[in-house]
Design a protein around this motif. Structure first.
Motif, PDB file in Angstrom:
ATOM      1  N   THR A 143       0.825  -1.205   0.000  1.00 42.80           N
ATOM      2  CA  THR A 143       0.000   0.000   0.000  1.00 42.80           C
ATOM      3  C   THR A 143       0.862   1.261   0.000  1.00 42.80           C
ATOM      4  O   THR A 143       0.512   2.254  -0.640  1.00 42.80           O
ATOM      5  N   GLN A 144       1.998   1.220   0.675  1.00 40.87           N
ATOM      6  CA  GLN A 144       2.922   2.362   0.655  1.00 40.87           C
ATOM      7  C   GLN A 144       3.462   2.583  -0.756  1.00 40.87           C
ATOM      8  O   GLN A 144       3.506   3.710  -1.246  1.00 40.87           O
ATOM      9  N   PHE A 145       3.863   1.509  -1.417  1.00 42.61           N
ATOM     10  CA  PHE A 145       4.366   1.613  -2.784  1.00 42.61           C
ATOM     11  C   PHE A 145       3.304   2.201  -3.704  1.00 42.61           C
ATOM     12  O   PHE A 145       3.572   3.107  -4.493  1.00 42.61           O
ATOM     13  N   LEU A 146       2.078   1.694  -3.607  1.00 34.35           N
ATOM     14  CA  LEU A 146       1.000   2.186  -4.470  1.00 34.35           C
ATOM     15  C   LEU A 146       0.676   3.650  -4.190  1.00 34.35           C
ATOM     16  O   LEU A 146       0.389   4.420  -5.118  1.00 34.35           O
ATOM     17  N   ALA A 147       0.729   4.059  -2.936  1.00 34.83           N
ATOM     18  CA  ALA A 147       0.488   5.466  -2.588  1.00 34.83           C
ATOM     19  C   ALA A 147       1.583   6.351  -3.186  1.00 34.83           C
ATOM     20  O   ALA A 147       1.296   7.414  -3.761  1.00 34.83           O
ATOM     21  N   GLU A 148       2.821   5.903  -3.065  1.00 32.70           N
ATOM     22  CA  GLU A 148       3.930   6.669  -3.646  1.00 32.70           C
ATOM     23  C   GLU A 148       3.831   6.704  -5.167  1.00 32.70           C
ATOM     24  O   GLU A 148       4.091   7.738  -5.790  1.00 32.70           O
TER      25      GLU A 148
END
Length: 65
Positions: free
Chosen positions: A7-12
């Motif tokens: 989820t962090q990767f997708l947000a970034e």
């Protein structure tokens, strides 16, 4: 699978949707994609127990970048 990392990767990615950022983060993408693919493979296996039609699903074709 590390859902928090995914989820962090997708947000970034949503904030930096450009080739330069993606190239710099491709190693992360490769790791997370492999983990997600494993999850999809396990899910297909479990779903096949009650829906045999799902067994014909190709996990790699079920993913979209």
């Amino acid at each position: 699978m590390h859902v928090r990392d995914l989820t962090q990767f997708l947000a970034e990615l949503s904030e930096n949707n450009n080739r330069a950022w993606f190239v710099m983060n491709k190693p992360r993408y490769d790791i997370l994609r492999a983990e997600f693919l494993e999850l999809v493979i396990r899910l297909i296996g479990e779903i096949t127990r009650f829906d045999p039609a799902v067994a014909a699903c190709n996990p790699k074709k079920a993913l979209f970048r």
